[in-house]
Design a protein around this motif. Structure first.
Motif, PDB file in Angstrom:
ATOM      1  N   ALA A 235       0.828  -1.209   0.000  1.00 48.03           N
ATOM      2  CA  ALA A 235       0.000   0.000   0.000  1.00 48.03           C
ATOM      3  C   ALA A 235       0.863   1.260   0.000  1.00 48.03           C
ATOM      4  O   ALA A 235       0.536   2.253  -0.669  1.00 48.03           O
ATOM      5  CB  ALA A 235      -0.931  -0.013   1.212  1.00 48.03           C
ATOM      6  N   LEU A 236       1.970   1.227   0.720  1.00 51.46           N
ATOM      7  CA  LEU A 236       2.846   2.399   0.780  1.00 51.46           C
ATOM      8  C   LEU A 236       3.653   2.568  -0.503  1.00 51.46           C
ATOM      9  O   LEU A 236       3.969   3.696  -0.896  1.00 51.46           O
ATOM     10  CB  LEU A 236       3.776   2.305   1.985  1.00 51.46           C
ATOM     11  CG  LEU A 236       3.093   2.485   3.350  1.00 51.46           C
ATOM     12  CD1 LEU A 236       4.102   2.338   4.480  1.00 51.46           C
ATOM     13  CD2 LEU A 236       2.400   3.839   3.438  1.00 51.46           C
ATOM     14  N   ILE A 237       3.993   1.471  -1.159  1.00 53.62           N
ATOM     15  CA  ILE A 237       4.667   1.562  -2.458  1.00 53.62           C
ATOM     16  C   ILE A 237       3.757   2.268  -3.461  1.00 53.62           C
ATOM     17  O   ILE A 237       4.182   3.170  -4.199  1.00 53.62           O
ATOM     18  CB  ILE A 237       5.063   0.161  -2.962  1.00 53.62           C
ATOM     19  CG1 ILE A 237       6.226  -0.387  -2.120  1.00 53.62           C
ATOM     20  CG2 ILE A 237       5.432   0.197  -4.448  1.00 53.62           C
ATOM     21  CD1 ILE A 237       6.540  -1.842  -2.379  1.00 53.62           C
TER      22      ILE A 237
ATOM     23  N   LYS B 206      10.722   8.162  -2.905  1.00 51.18           N
ATOM     24  CA  LYS B 206       9.409   7.607  -2.592  1.00 51.18           C
ATOM     25  C   LYS B 206       8.625   7.184  -3.830  1.00 51.18           C
ATOM     26  O   LYS B 206       7.629   6.467  -3.724  1.00 51.18           O
ATOM     27  CB  LYS B 206       8.586   8.617  -1.771  1.00 51.18           C
ATOM     28  CG  LYS B 206       9.271   9.055  -0.477  1.00 51.18           C
ATOM     29  CD  LYS B 206       9.723   7.871   0.367  1.00 51.18           C
ATOM     30  CE  LYS B 206      10.427   8.281   1.652  1.00 51.18           C
ATOM     31  NZ  LYS B 206      11.749   8.930   1.448  1.00 51.18           N
ATOM     32  N   GLY B 207       9.088   7.593  -4.999  1.00 54.43           N
ATOM     33  CA  GLY B 207       8.429   7.146  -6.225  1.00 54.43           C
ATOM     34  C   GLY B 207       8.903   5.790  -6.689  1.00 54.43           C
ATOM     35  O   GLY B 207       8.309   5.192  -7.603  1.00 54.43           O
ATOM     36  N   TYR B 208       9.966   5.266  -6.061  1.00 54.76           N
ATOM     37  CA  TYR B 208      10.551   3.985  -6.481  1.00 54.76           C
ATOM     38  C   TYR B 208      10.784   3.076  -5.283  1.00 54.76           C
ATOM     39  O   TYR B 208      11.809   2.415  -5.186  1.00 54.76           O
ATOM     40  CB  TYR B 208      11.865   4.232  -7.220  1.00 54.76           C
ATOM     41  CG  TYR B 208      11.701   5.014  -8.501  1.00 54.76           C
ATOM     42  CD1 TYR B 208      11.397   4.376  -9.694  1.00 54.76           C
ATOM     43  CD2 TYR B 208      11.827   6.407  -8.505  1.00 54.76           C
ATOM     44  CE1 TYR B 208      11.223   5.096 -10.867  1.00 54.76           C
ATOM     45  CE2 TYR B 208      11.656   7.133  -9.673  1.00 54.76           C
ATOM     46  CZ  TYR B 208      11.361   6.470 -10.846  1.00 54.76           C
ATOM     47  OH  TYR B 208      11.190   7.183 -12.004  1.00 54.76           O
ATOM     48  N   LEU B 209       9.824   3.021  -4.396  1.00 56.55           N
ATOM     49  CA  LEU B 209       9.965   2.179  -3.214  1.00 56.55           C
ATOM     50  C   LEU B 209       9.823   0.703  -3.565  1.00 56.55           C
ATOM     51  O   LEU B 209       9.107   0.329  -4.491  1.00 56.55           O
ATOM     52  CB  LEU B 209       8.898   2.558  -2.170  1.00 56.55           C
ATOM     53  CG  LEU B 209       9.055   3.935  -1.517  1.00 56.55           C
ATOM     54  CD1 LEU B 209       7.836   4.248  -0.663  1.00 56.55           C
ATOM     55  CD2 LEU B 209      10.333   3.991  -0.684  1.00 56.55           C
ATOM     56  N   ALA B 210      10.509  -0.133  -2.802  1.00 54.61           N
ATOM     57  CA  ALA B 210      10.441  -1.589  -2.939  1.00 54.61           C
ATOM     58  C   ALA B 210      10.316  -2.167  -1.526  1.00 54.61           C
ATOM     59  O   ALA B 210      10.601  -1.478  -0.536  1.00 54.61           O
ATOM     60  CB  ALA B 210      11.694  -2.118  -3.635  1.00 54.61           C
ATOM     61  N   PRO B 211       9.897  -3.429  -1.392  1.00 54.17           N
ATOM     62  CA  PRO B 211       9.705  -4.011  -0.058  1.00 54.17           C
ATOM     63  C   PRO B 211      10.921  -3.896   0.860  1.00 54.17           C
ATOM     64  O   PRO B 211      10.762  -3.752   2.082  1.00 54.17           O
ATOM     65  CB  PRO B 211       9.375  -5.473  -0.366  1.00 54.17           C
ATOM     66  CG  PRO B 211       8.714  -5.420  -1.708  1.00 54.17           C
ATOM     67  CD  PRO B 211       9.450  -4.347  -2.463  1.00 54.17           C
TER      68      PRO B 211
END
Length: 204
Positions: free
Chosen positions: A9-11, A47-52
């Motif tokens: 959800a945050l990604i 924050k535009g390219y977040l990963a787990p």
């Protein structure tokens, strides 16, 4: 919410907020409450390219249970907002131009907004005739001290939709990820309207 679902959800929220231009460089930090505590973004990631792997899992006291990287110092403010409003499920901290500039222009400790239909995008507001108030706090590198200032203000006037940190940005909160995103979008529209109103009035 389970940790993996929170990260997903945050990604998605990170892509959306980044597309809006509200988290330049590696600014901002996001969190979601989970069954065991909360998940928060590690420091230093776009924050535009977040990963787990860009998230930390924390317990309810804010201690890291799992994940690599350094937590943002502002994680303590996320924890305080969850404590102040137990119904809060998500906190998204952004660095938009409108929020940052308006928080510096207003000299007092409150931004008061009224007369806009978009106010109704915020939980609990049903009319443009209501006055929306957003608390403003001076920026402070001592996050524990800043969190205590927020807590003291909350005793006088509950923090519901979020807070502004002067020259820094917005911490938006909500009872779900969807509500927090709606609060951000509604507030950012209102901030932009107020800036335009101020500029027009100053030119008359």
């Amino acid at each position: 919410m389970y940790n993996d679902a929170a990260k997903s959800a945050l990604i998605e929220a990170g892509r959306w907020v980044s597309d809006k231009g509200w988290v330049p460089a590696t600014g901002g930090n996001f969190s979601i409450k989970t069954d065991t505590g909360f998940v928060v973004t590690a420091s230093g990631h776009d924050k535009g390219y977040l990963a787990p792997e860009h998230f930390l899992e924390l317990n309810q006291q804010g201690a890291i249970c799992k994940g690599q990287g350094k937590p943002s110092a502002e994680t303590a403010l996320h924890l305080k907002l969850y404590q102040l409003q137990p119904s809060t499920e998500c906190v998204l901290h952004t660095h938009s131009v409108a929020a940052t500039v308006l928080s510096r222009f207003i000299k007092g400790d409150t931004l008061a907004i009224h007369g806009y239909e978009m106010q109704k995008s915020l939980r609990g507001i049903s009319s443009h005739e209501s006055t929306l108030t957003i608390a403003i706090f001076d920026n402070d590198q001592d996050i524990a001290r800043l969190a205590e200032h927020v807590a003291k203000r909350h005793e006088q006037e509950p923090v519901i939709h979020g807070v502004l940190i002067r020259g820094h940005g917005l911490y938006a909160m909500g009872n779900s990820v969807a509500e927090t995103r709606r609060h951000i979008e509604g507030l950012e529209f209102l901030f932009a309207c107020e800036l335009e109103r101020i500029k027009l009035e100053s030119s008359l």
